[in-house]
Design a protein around this motif. Structure first.
Motif, PDB file in Angstrom:
ATOM      1  N   ILE A   1      60.983  37.150  39.771  1.00 36.23           N
ATOM      2  CA  ILE A   1      60.210  38.270  40.360  1.00 36.23           C
ATOM      3  C   ILE A   1      59.239  38.799  39.390  1.00 36.23           C
ATOM      4  CG2 ILE A   1      60.432  40.737  41.642  1.00 36.23           C
ATOM      5  CD1 ILE A   1      63.234  39.744  42.566  1.00 36.23           C
ATOM      6  N   GLN A   2      57.997  38.854  39.726  1.00 36.35           N
ATOM      7  CA  GLN A   2      56.925  39.309  38.593  1.00 36.35           C
ATOM      8  C   GLN A   2      56.587  40.999  39.193  1.00 36.35           C
ATOM      9  OE1 GLN A   2      56.205  37.841  35.946  1.00 36.35           O
ATOM     10  NE2 GLN A   2      57.073  35.871  36.324  1.00 36.35           N
ATOM     11  N   ILE A   3      56.939  41.860  38.428  1.00 38.43           N
ATOM     12  CA  ILE A   3      56.724  43.001  38.777  1.00 38.43           C
ATOM     13  C   ILE A   3      56.004  43.718  37.604  1.00 38.43           C
ATOM     14  CG2 ILE A   3      57.408  45.252  39.773  1.00 38.43           C
ATOM     15  CD1 ILE A   3      59.520  44.102  41.223  1.00 38.43           C
ATOM     16  N   ALA A   4      55.031  44.462  37.460  1.00 40.82           N
ATOM     17  CA  ALA A   4      54.530  45.299  36.339  1.00 40.82           C
ATOM     18  C   ALA A   4      55.525  46.440  36.116  1.00 40.82           C
ATOM     19  CB  ALA A   4      53.234  45.991  36.762  1.00 40.82           C
ATOM     20  N   ARG A   5      55.121  46.822  34.709  1.00 39.83           N
ATOM     21  CA  ARG A   5      56.450  47.663  34.067  1.00 39.83           C
ATOM     22  C   ARG A   5      55.957  48.983  34.723  1.00 39.83           C
ATOM     23  NH1 ARG A   5      55.548  51.796  31.598  1.00 39.83           N
ATOM     24  NH2 ARG A   5      53.200  51.647  31.592  1.00 39.83           N
ATOM     25  N   ARG A   6      54.952  49.724  35.330  1.00 39.39           N
ATOM     26  CA  ARG A   6      54.739  50.789  35.767  1.00 39.39           C
ATOM     27  C   ARG A   6      55.325  50.776  37.109  1.00 39.39           C
ATOM     28  NH1 ARG A   6      49.681  48.729  34.850  1.00 39.39           N
ATOM     29  NH2 ARG A   6      48.802  48.247  36.905  1.00 39.39           N
TER      30      ARG A   6
ATOM     31  N   LYS B   1      61.409  45.622  29.475  1.00 36.34           N
ATOM     32  CA  LYS B   1      62.631  44.713  29.354  1.00 36.34           C
ATOM     33  C   LYS B   1      63.233  44.529  30.723  1.00 36.34           C
ATOM     34  CE  LYS B   1      63.716  45.112  24.526  1.00 36.34           C
ATOM     35  NZ  LYS B   1      64.478  45.689  23.614  1.00 36.34           N
ATOM     36  N   ILE B   2      63.156  45.357  31.440  1.00 35.99           N
ATOM     37  CA  ILE B   2      63.727  45.488  33.016  1.00 35.99           C
ATOM     38  C   ILE B   2      62.897  44.321  33.809  1.00 35.99           C
ATOM     39  CG2 ILE B   2      64.482  46.453  35.286  1.00 35.99           C
ATOM     40  CD1 ILE B   2      64.965  48.949  33.527  1.00 35.99           C
ATOM     41  N   ALA B   3      61.740  44.639  33.601  1.00 33.76           N
ATOM     42  CA  ALA B   3      60.561  43.614  34.299  1.00 33.76           C
ATOM     43  C   ALA B   3      60.859  42.244  33.863  1.00 33.76           C
ATOM     44  CB  ALA B   3      59.454  44.057  33.983  1.00 33.76           C
ATOM     45  N   ALA B   4      61.043  42.094  32.333  1.00 33.83           N
ATOM     46  CA  ALA B   4      61.363  40.682  31.750  1.00 33.83           C
ATOM     47  C   ALA B   4      62.503  40.144  32.466  1.00 33.83           C
ATOM     48  CB  ALA B   4      61.487  40.907  30.283  1.00 33.83           C
ATOM     49  N   SER B   5      63.833  40.975  32.584  1.00 30.58           N
ATOM     50  CA  SER B   5      64.955  40.450  33.201  1.00 30.58           C
ATOM     51  C   SER B   5      64.644  39.776  34.580  1.00 30.58           C
ATOM     52  CB  SER B   5      66.008  41.212  33.122  1.00 30.58           C
ATOM     53  OG  SER B   5      66.446  41.708  31.900  1.00 30.58           O
ATOM     54  N   LEU B   6      64.034  40.705  35.495  1.00 25.48           N
ATOM     55  CA  LEU B   6      63.494  40.316  36.776  1.00 25.48           C
ATOM     56  C   LEU B   6      62.764  38.849  36.774  1.00 25.48           C
ATOM     57  CD1 LEU B   6      62.507  43.664  38.502  1.00 25.48           C
ATOM     58  CD2 LEU B   6      64.491  42.321  39.066  1.00 25.48           C
ATOM     59  N   ALA B   7      61.876  38.847  36.042  1.00 21.32           N
ATOM     60  CA  ALA B   7      60.956  37.572  35.791  1.00 21.32           C
ATOM     61  C   ALA B   7      61.936  36.603  35.469  1.00 21.32           C
ATOM     62  CB  ALA B   7      59.979  37.646  34.803  1.00 21.32           C
ATOM     63  N   LYS B   8      62.718  36.655  34.468  1.00 23.45           N
ATOM     64  CA  LYS B   8      63.693  35.621  33.818  1.00 23.45           C
ATOM     65  C   LYS B   8      64.690  34.943  34.729  1.00 23.45           C
ATOM     66  CE  LYS B   8      66.433  34.355  29.839  1.00 23.45           C
ATOM     67  NZ  LYS B   8      66.892  34.941  28.648  1.00 23.45           N
ATOM     68  N   PHE B   9      65.464  35.853  35.294  1.00 26.33           N
ATOM     69  CA  PHE B   9      66.722  35.603  36.085  1.00 26.33           C
ATOM     70  C   PHE B   9      66.397  35.481  37.678  1.00 26.33           C
ATOM     71  CE2 PHE B   9      68.274  37.701  32.148  1.00 26.33           C
ATOM     72  CZ  PHE B   9      69.105  36.721  31.797  1.00 26.33           C
ATOM     73  N   TYR B  10      65.503  36.235  38.082  1.00 25.20           N
ATOM     74  CA  TYR B  10      65.302  36.168  39.619  1.00 25.20           C
ATOM     75  C   TYR B  10      63.785  35.708  40.066  1.00 25.20           C
ATOM     76  CZ  TYR B  10      69.229  39.099  39.251  1.00 25.20           C
ATOM     77  OH  TYR B  10      70.679  39.593  38.833  1.00 25.20           O
TER      78      TYR B  10
END
Length: 419
Positions: free
Chosen positions: A394-399, A383-392
């Motif tokens: 920034i695409q980053i993998a969960r690991r 969900k943190i990864a999803a927040s980075l993608a949605k609001f900033y």
């Protein structure tokens, strides 16, 4: 079989070259020590210590602005060990005094005693801990966290003692349902017990040395002057290197064997002057690039640091990457937004759909997202990864999120859950 001759240029690591490389990575304090060593080894070198005025207001240098030589100190917590010894002497006598003195001498810096003490028995150890409660803060002398907390809540209700004795591990793992079942209490009762537990001190006292003061002198100072960012190399305390006049006038009258020695030392003096100038100019060139590139960071803080690698700077100033690394290594930089090590101003790039972000700025964003989360329903790494993608964007993998979270010292979602 054919024989073939081939000419090849090879760079030899001469002693002077090796020393120049070492000199480049010295902090200001290390450089000062090095210069005094050179004076001892070379009679032609004459060091002129800086005056009080120069230390406070700086020496005239070109290419940089100068500020006063600022010292930043961190004062450790006052020690209570001597006070405890004095109180024990006034309070106890005979065997009791001996037991308490043994315990005080073996307390660690947080006020805990070892599991066993070879000079006293287990029964004496237990008794000594009870005696310590009379003269020191509650919990002092405990052997475990559990014992420390129990010593502080003897007069509180049984439920809090039960929580400490049976439920600390479940509480640390945020297994609230199991904890309520174990203690046979409601959610409201558990919440009240947790509040009481938080009032207890896991570190009963700090027993660091008295007057233990740590001084940090920045090597570089970044400041704002007339609305513009400027920087100064903070070398006002360094002595100036000069040629000793006595040996200079004496050289022509010396025997040839001694003249050879003087010539050798004179070459070393010239190398030292050249190396000091080169070190200074290298740091200036690097900082000029960093100042221009990291302007927002110097004005607004760590969240605004941009991607910048050693290779980026090396390419821009036409130097080898290892030279930049050595010049910035171990240097302390005072800035308008805090004091950092030079390496903190460099951060690798992470691509997003809009722009490249530095790893440091993404760490700050992760910290920001976790700080503002619902503590009863902490966000998973996904969900943190999803927040980075949605609001900033920034695409980053969960690991990768998991790795960055561990670097920040932030536990997983299951460990962050609160009542």
């Amino acid at each position: 079989m054919f024989l073939k001759q081939q000419q090849q240029q090879k760079m030899m690591m001469t002693p002077h070259l090796q020393q120049s490389i070492e000199l480049l990575q010295y902090t200001t304090h290390e450089l000062e020590q090095f210069l005094y060593e050179q004076q001892l080894n070379n009679p032609l070198i004459d060091l002129q210590s800086s005056t009080f005025q120069e230390r406070m207001f700086g020496k005239p240098h070109h290419s940089v602005f100068n500020l006063s030589n600022e010292l930043y100190s961190k004062i450790a917590e006052p020690s209570q060990r001597d006070e405890l010894v004095q109180l024990a002497t006034l309070t106890f006598v005979g065997v009791e005094l001996h037991i308490v003195q043994v315990l005080i001498a073996n307390l660690d810096n947080k006020g805990y005693s070892p599991a066993q003490l070879p000079t006293i028995s287990k029964e004496q150890h237990n008794y000594g801990i009870q005696l310590l409660q009379q003269i020191g803060p509650a919990g002092i002398g405990a052997r475990t966290l559990q014992e420390c907390l129990l010593l502080q809540c003897e007069e509180r209700n049984d439920n809090l003692q039960q929580l400490i004795q049976k439920g600390l591990i479940l509480l640390a793992e945020r297994k609230f349902t199991e904890l309520m079942k174990l203690l046979q209490i409601s959610k409201e009762q558990l919440s009240s017990l947790v509040d009481q537990l938080l009032e207890l001190n896991p570190i009963p006292c700090v027993l660091s040395s008295l007057n233990d003061i740590e001084y940090v002198t920045p090597d570089i100072i970044v400041f704002i002057e007339n609305g513009e960012l400027q920087f100064s190399i903070n070398d006002h305390s360094l002595p100036s290197v000069q040629l000793h006049n006595h040996y200079q006038s004496l050289a022509p009258s010396l025997p040839k064997s001694e003249q050879s020695y003087v010539k050798q030392q004179f070459k070393h003096y010239e190398w030292l002057i050249h190396s000091l100038q080169q070190r200074r100019q290298t740091i200036i060139r690097i900082m000029a690039v960093v100042l221009q590139h990291q302007r927002q960071f110097f004005l607004q803080g760590l969240s605004y640091i941009k991607p910048l690698t050693l290779k980026d700077v090396a390419t821009q100033i036409d130097m080898h990457e290892s030279t930049v690394s050595r010049a910035i290594r171990n240097k302390t930089i005072q800035t308008p937004v805090g004091t950092y090590l030079g390496k903190d101003l460099f951060s690798s790039k992470i691509e997003s759909t809009q722009a490249a972000h530095s790893q440091t700025s993404i760490l700050e964003l992760i910290k920001k997202i976790i700080t503002s989360e619902d503590k009863q329903k902490p966000l998973s790494d996904q969900k943190i990864a999803a927040s980075l993608a949605k609001f900033y964007q920034i695409q980053i993998a969960r690991r990768t999120i998991s790795k960055y979270r561990e670097e920040l010292g932030i536990p997983a979602a299951s460990k962050r859950k609160e009542l």
